[in-house]
Design a protein around this motif. Structure first.
Motif, PDB file in Angstrom:
ATOM      1  N   UNK A   1      52.192  35.939  50.182  1.00 21.79           N
ATOM      2  CA  UNK A   1      50.972  37.386  50.495  1.00 21.79           C
ATOM      3  C   UNK A   1      50.001  37.537  49.825  1.00 21.79           C
ATOM      4  N   UNK A   2      48.447  38.171  49.758  1.00 20.17           N
ATOM      5  CA  UNK A   2      47.529  37.899  48.845  1.00 20.17           C
ATOM      6  C   UNK A   2      47.501  39.311  48.592  1.00 20.17           C
ATOM      7  N   UNK A   3      46.997  39.848  47.335  1.00 14.75           N
ATOM      8  CA  UNK A   3      46.572  40.716  46.366  1.00 14.75           C
ATOM      9  C   UNK A   3      45.477  41.402  46.704  1.00 14.75           C
ATOM     10  N   UNK A   4      45.419  42.656  46.488  1.00 12.61           N
ATOM     11  CA  UNK A   4      44.542  43.396  47.224  1.00 12.61           C
ATOM     12  C   UNK A   4      42.832  43.453  46.855  1.00 12.61           C
ATOM     13  N   UNK A   5      41.661  43.068  47.255  1.00 12.75           N
ATOM     14  CA  UNK A   5      40.784  42.778  46.196  1.00 12.75           C
ATOM     15  C   UNK A   5      40.332  41.119  45.459  1.00 12.75           C
ATOM     16  N   UNK A   6      41.706  40.084  46.097  1.00 12.41           N
ATOM     17  CA  UNK A   6      41.414  38.964  44.960  1.00 12.41           C
ATOM     18  C   UNK A   6      41.830  38.097  46.699  1.00 12.41           C
ATOM     19  N   UNK A   7      41.493  36.766  45.967  1.00 15.25           N
ATOM     20  CA  UNK A   7      41.518  35.722  46.864  1.00 15.25           C
ATOM     21  C   UNK A   7      42.638  35.284  46.727  1.00 15.25           C
ATOM     22  N   UNK A   8      43.441  34.044  47.465  1.00 15.22           N
ATOM     23  CA  UNK A   8      44.263  33.532  47.199  1.00 15.22           C
ATOM     24  C   UNK A   8      44.412  32.664  46.292  1.00 15.22           C
ATOM     25  N   UNK A   9      44.108  31.803  46.083  1.00 21.81           N
ATOM     26  CA  UNK A   9      44.165  30.974  44.475  1.00 21.81           C
ATOM     27  C   UNK A   9      44.118  32.741  43.033  1.00 21.81           C
ATOM     28  N   UNK A  10      42.930  33.437  43.658  1.00 24.15           N
ATOM     29  CA  UNK A  10      43.600  34.408  42.268  1.00 24.15           C
ATOM     30  C   UNK A  10      44.970  35.265  42.357  1.00 24.15           C
ATOM     31  N   UNK A  11      45.248  35.438  43.710  1.00 31.52           N
ATOM     32  CA  UNK A  11      46.367  35.860  44.120  1.00 31.52           C
ATOM     33  C   UNK A  11      47.939  34.932  43.309  1.00 31.52           C
ATOM     34  N   UNK A  12      47.391  33.536  43.329  1.00 32.63           N
ATOM     35  CA  UNK A  12      48.570  32.707  42.846  1.00 32.63           C
ATOM     36  C   UNK A  12      48.448  32.747  41.451  1.00 32.63           C
TER      37      UNK A  12
ATOM     38  N   UNK B   1      44.858  42.494  32.907  1.00 28.12           N
ATOM     39  CA  UNK B   1      43.654  42.989  33.220  1.00 28.12           C
ATOM     40  C   UNK B   1      42.870  42.366  34.153  1.00 28.12           C
ATOM     41  N   UNK B   2      42.685  42.310  35.415  1.00 29.59           N
ATOM     42  CA  UNK B   2      42.232  41.696  36.199  1.00 29.59           C
ATOM     43  C   UNK B   2      40.412  42.346  36.763  1.00 29.59           C
ATOM     44  N   UNK B   3      39.462  41.653  37.209  1.00 30.02           N
ATOM     45  CA  UNK B   3      38.687  42.435  38.156  1.00 30.02           C
ATOM     46  C   UNK B   3      37.875  42.609  36.690  1.00 30.02           C
ATOM     47  N   UNK B   4      37.387  42.498  35.539  1.00 28.04           N
ATOM     48  CA  UNK B   4      37.152  43.657  34.772  1.00 28.04           C
ATOM     49  C   UNK B   4      35.706  42.976  34.780  1.00 28.04           C
ATOM     50  N   UNK B   5      34.785  44.365  35.115  1.00 24.82           N
ATOM     51  CA  UNK B   5      33.455  43.732  35.049  1.00 24.82           C
ATOM     52  C   UNK B   5      32.814  43.475  33.298  1.00 24.82           C
ATOM     53  N   UNK B   6      31.767  42.778  33.198  1.00 22.60           N
ATOM     54  CA  UNK B   6      30.341  42.671  31.906  1.00 22.60           C
ATOM     55  C   UNK B   6      29.023  43.084  31.864  1.00 22.60           C
ATOM     56  N   UNK B   7      28.777  43.494  31.292  1.00 24.39           N
ATOM     57  CA  UNK B   7      27.619  43.526  31.776  1.00 24.39           C
ATOM     58  C   UNK B   7      26.731  44.147  32.900  1.00 24.39           C
TER      59      UNK B   7
ATOM     60  N   UNK C   1      28.061  39.720  35.706  1.00 29.45           N
ATOM     61  CA  UNK C   1      29.370  39.257  35.903  1.00 29.45           C
ATOM     62  C   UNK C   1      30.502  39.957  35.433  1.00 29.45           C
ATOM     63  N   UNK C   2      31.583  39.507  36.188  1.00 32.25           N
ATOM     64  CA  UNK C   2      32.893  39.661  36.169  1.00 32.25           C
ATOM     65  C   UNK C   2      33.859  38.957  35.338  1.00 32.25           C
ATOM     66  N   UNK C   3      34.980  39.654  35.099  1.00 32.31           N
ATOM     67  CA  UNK C   3      35.428  38.874  34.275  1.00 32.31           C
ATOM     68  C   UNK C   3      37.479  38.879  35.711  1.00 32.31           C
ATOM     69  N   UNK C   4      37.593  37.255  36.279  1.00 32.83           N
ATOM     70  CA  UNK C   4      39.123  37.643  36.938  1.00 32.83           C
ATOM     71  C   UNK C   4      40.460  37.944  35.867  1.00 32.83           C
ATOM     72  N   UNK C   5      39.806  37.753  35.261  1.00 32.71           N
ATOM     73  CA  UNK C   5      41.296  38.473  34.240  1.00 32.71           C
ATOM     74  C   UNK C   5      41.659  38.046  32.946  1.00 32.71           C
ATOM     75  N   UNK C   6      41.481  39.098  32.214  1.00 30.56           N
ATOM     76  CA  UNK C   6      41.004  39.553  30.648  1.00 30.56           C
ATOM     77  C   UNK C   6      42.911  39.713  30.041  1.00 30.56           C
TER      78      UNK C   6
END
Length: 145
Positions: A39-50, A63-69, A77-82
């Motif tokens: 089941x995908x996590x809202x805001x993430x695609x299937x591989x990111x959900x895995x 932390x997921x989807x953290x903004x940078x600059x 950019x945006x970090x997938x997982x910190x």
């Protein structure tokens, strides 16, 4: 009537026969089963959900989807997982990262997080087949055999 060359064929003859449709296929290591549906996590695609579920199962603080600059809005950019406990920025390199725009955002993101002391680690599709051991390698925990 002019003589026909044996090497020329009418155009319609070239289109006869079975058609082959070329399409992209998922590449997986030989002898490895296909990944189970999730089941995908809202805001993430299937591989990111895995990756999300693997990090939760391993009980790694993230932390997921953290903004940078300024994030996507201001051209950063945006970090997938910190992973703040390990100072690691864990990225999944999907198809977007191969484009010119994706590479430019990756450079901005990498500069931003490296300046904050983070190490950038990238996961690829081949890593999804042995995700938990790969994450444990990245964070430096021993891998149980």
């Amino acid at each position: 009537m002019p003589a026909r060359s044996p090497f020329t064929k009418p155009a319609r003859k070239l289109l006869v026969g079975p058609r082959i449709n070329i399409r992209a296929r998922k590449v997986r290591p030989p002898g490895v089963q296909a990944l189970a549906d999730i089941v995908p996590v809202p805001g993430l695609n299937i591989p990111e959900s895995r990756i999300y579920y693997a990090l939760r199962e391993l009980r790694i603080n993230f932390q997921m989807q953290v903004n940078a600059f300024g994030g996507s809005i201001l051209g950063g950019g945006r970090a997938d997982f910190l992973l703040p406990d390990y100072l690691i920025d864990l990225e999944y390199a999907g198809p977007f990262h191969g484009t010119t725009e994706g590479r430019a955002r990756d450079v901005l993101r990498n500069i931003s997080f490296e300046a904050q002391g983070y190490r950038i680690e990238t996961l690829y599709e081949r890593d999804l087949y042995r995700l938990k051991p790969r994450i444990l390698e990245i964070v430096g925990r021993p891998v149980a055999v």
